[in-house]
Design an enzyme around this catalytic site. Structure first.
Site, PDB file in Angstrom:
ATOM      1  N   THR A 386       0.875  -1.154   0.000  1.00 33.92           N
ATOM      2  CA  THR A 386       0.000   0.000   0.000  1.00 33.92           C
ATOM      3  C   THR A 386       0.922   1.216   0.000  1.00 33.92           C
ATOM      4  OG1 THR A 386      -1.651  -1.329   1.102  1.00 33.92           O
ATOM      5  CG2 THR A 386      -1.812   1.039   1.470  1.00 33.92           C
ATOM      6  N   GLY A 479       1.248  -1.643   4.587  1.00 34.34           N
ATOM      7  CA  GLY A 479       1.707  -2.909   5.165  1.00 34.34           C
ATOM      8  C   GLY A 479       0.596  -3.785   5.703  1.00 34.34           C
TER       9      GLY A 479
HETATM   10  N1  GLY Z   1      -5.197  -3.822   1.259  1.00 36.01           N
HETATM   11  C1  GLY Z   1      -4.712  -3.623   2.555  1.00 36.01           C
HETATM   12  C2  GLY Z   1      -5.702  -2.976   3.447  1.00 36.01           C
HETATM   13  O1  GLY Z   1      -6.545  -2.256   2.983  1.00 36.01           O
HETATM   14  O2  GLY Z   1      -5.664  -3.197   4.618  1.00 36.01           O
END
Ligand code: GLY
Length: 575
Positions: A386, A479
């Site tokens: 992310t 993360g």
């Molecule tokens: N894709 C990671 C989150 O949104 O927690």
């Protein structure tokens, strides 16, 4: 290893082979995957800006935001400029084919949060990732066309700009369009992310990112003509340029070609949601955090409320502190994993979970000398792809934004003619209650797949106000679940342990998410003697590198300082 983690295995193998190779290419900079990465203390050098600041995982994207500040834009204008620029220069996680959360604090006291998380397509079903023959989970929530939720990034950023920005979309998108059209110089971060994720970008995107079969080389100029055109269409038409017309048609055409289920109707229906930020306190400071569909705000609030009941905490690095932090995280994640989901579909007990009374009850269950057990299981190492960015302007407006494709380069599916990757956010749903997702999170029914539902996120863009109500910190991380623990730890390091932002970001991190029942820690988080004490208390320790990837801004006398994640790439650019 299950087929579900095949992709992760490939990523790890690629990284191991990369770190063993010391030939022609300079190996000076590591990327946000942390595979073989190391913390460079020099990288956490704070940057000062008297008027404003942008801190992100990509230098040209931070510069794009700073350019908009310089042109008279506010922190929201700069955030949207940075967000679109990240889609060009940090295709690993920056995106228009994914989603995110933006937390806004205006100097006049207004607070707002916008949720532009992806939603499950209308044709999605609860068990779509379970193999009917074996009853086992497939890897289709991770890789390929079915893995994508309906993207929210363009709608969310445009909506935030319209409500809190001062500039037209075309103006704030100009730097991103320029970066796509004229190109930017590939740095070792992009090169390494491509080299480490060879197995991910599939289909048409392979040719663009791996010319001649090799990753884009550092030092070369990378032009993305199709993406530039898509951005120009969005700049001219607004979200309609993405959710209808030729860009939408290209997206749906690729979905149909690859057996995906996102339709024109899914795109037409997509809407971002304005949310009320969760407002909590820690030792007199105010935290503004993200409510569901992110779990970040509730889980951080619950953790900090539990810790607050203990009075001044033991010193950083001590066994007593590491134990209390772990036990607080464990309890908050147990609630997170079982009780949270999209509030449009499940009743989230927000009041209860964020109350100080509830935190006192949980705190009373902590034995200060003994770990509480949660059942253990083994999980492959997870990726973290992310990206978080923070902006601040001269008036005191600040924006904390986290956005993602989920995995690096998302589902690996690239939209030909439109030039962008689609997310693999469907993996953030509970694809099968009791089975871990790619972050090892074991979640419950509250987060089951339903058409039109948002998958639970851990993204935690946060704003901290000081005791006078003035902005102190703008922070968040990438993360997966480690977003929550890293953001909490940076805040604790500043408020509880009186560290500077640079020290708070450098400080080695811990992570516990209840399941697996493992206390992960970075080298230096505590001494060997403390590790022995923690083991004696019953903690299962796992040393790991690169727990999360944070970017932050702190208000200081006369301006702002920005600190980018020392474990990763990026830059803070002041103005
Ligand atoms: N894709 C990671 C989150 O949104 O927690």
């Amino acid at each position: 290893m299950s087929s579900r983690f095949t992709r992760l295995a490939l990523v790890v193998l690629a990284a191991v082979s990369a770190s063993c190779h010391h030939g022609g290419t300079p190996q000076t900079v590591d990327i946000g995957t942390y595979l073989g990465g190391q913390v460079s203390l020099a990288e956490a050098t704070p940057v000062f800006g008297a008027h404003g600041m942008v801190s992100s995982n990509s230098e040209p994207a931070s510069a794009a935001g700073a350019e908009i500040l310089q042109a008279g834009g506010n922190a929201v204008d700069a955030a949207v400029a940075t967000g679109f620029a990240l889609a060009v220069t940090y295709p690993y996680a920056g995106n228009i084919g994914g989603g995110g959360f933006m937390n806004i604090h205006m100097a006049d006291g207004r607070n707002a949060a916008i949720d532009y998380r992806e939603v499950a397509p209308l044709a999605a079903t609860r068990d779509m990732f379970v193999d009917p023959a074996t009853g086992k989970l497939t890897d289709k929530s991770v890789i390929g066309h079915l893995a994508s939720g309906v993207p929210g990034a363009v709608a969310g950023m445009a909506e935030a700009l319209a409500k809190y920005g001062t500039m037209p979309l075309s103006a704030v998108m100009a730097p991103a369009i320029r970066l796509a059209k004229e190109g930017f110089i590939v740095d070792s971060a992009l090169f390494r992310s491509l080299r480490g994720n060879r197995a991910v970008p599939q289909f048409a995107g392979k040719a663009l990112f791996y010319p001649g079969g090799e990753p884009l080389q550092p030092g070369t100029r990378f032009v993305q003509a199709e993406l530039a055109r898509t951005l120009e269409i969005i700049a001219a038409k607004g979200p309609a340029g993405f959710y209808s017309g030729e860009v939408a048609e290209a997206l749906v055409e690729e979905q149909v070609r690859g057996g995906g289920i996102i339709t024109m109707e899914d795109l037409r229906r997509y809407k971002p949601e304005w949310r009320t930020p969760i407002r909590s306190t820690y030792r007199g400071y105010t935290l503004l955090t993200m409510p569901p569909a992110s779990s970040g705000g509730i889980t951080m609030t619950e953790t900090l409320n539990i810790l607050e009941t203990f009075g001044p905490l033991p010193r950083y690095g001590s066994a007593a502190y590491s134990h209390l932090l772990t036990e607080a995280f464990r309890r908050a994640f147990i609630d997170r994993n079982a009780k949270l989901g999209d509030p449009a579909f499940v009743k989230v007990p927000l009041e209860q979970l964020t109350s100080k009374t509830y935190a006192s009850q949980l705190a009373a269950s902590i034995d200060r000398n003994k770990a509480t057990k949660t059942p253990a299981f083994k999980v492959a190492s997870e990726p973290e792809h992310t990206t978080h960015y923070s902006t601040a302007d001269s008036k005191g407006n600040v924006v904390s934004t986290t956005t993602t494709l989920n995995g690096g380069f998302g589902s690996g599916v690239w939209v030909p003619k439109a030039g962008f990757f689609l997310n693999n956010e469907m993996d953030d749903f509970t694809a099968q209650p009791g089975s871990p997702n790619m972050y090892g999170l074991v979640q419950g029914e509250a987060n089951a797949i339903v058409p039109g539902k948002r998958m639970l996120s851990a993204m935690s863009p946060t704003i901290v106000l000081d005791k006078d109500g003035k902005v102190l910190l703008v922070v968040g991380a990438a993360g997966g679940p480690r977003i929550i623990t890293a953001t909490t730890e940076v805040i604790l390091n500043v408020i509880e342990h009186q560290m500077s932002l640079a020290d708070a970001m450098r400080a080695p991190r811990l992570h516990h998410q209840s399941l697996p029942d493992t206390l992960r820690y970075e080298a230096g988080a505590f001494s060997d003697a403390v590790a022995d004490s923690l083991r004696a208390m019953g903690h299962v320790l796992l040393r790991t590198s690169g727990l999360a990837n944070a970017n932050g801004i702190m208000r200081v006398s006369g301006g702002w300082i920005g600190v980018r994640e020392p474990r990763s790439m990026g830059a803070s650019v002041g103005h």
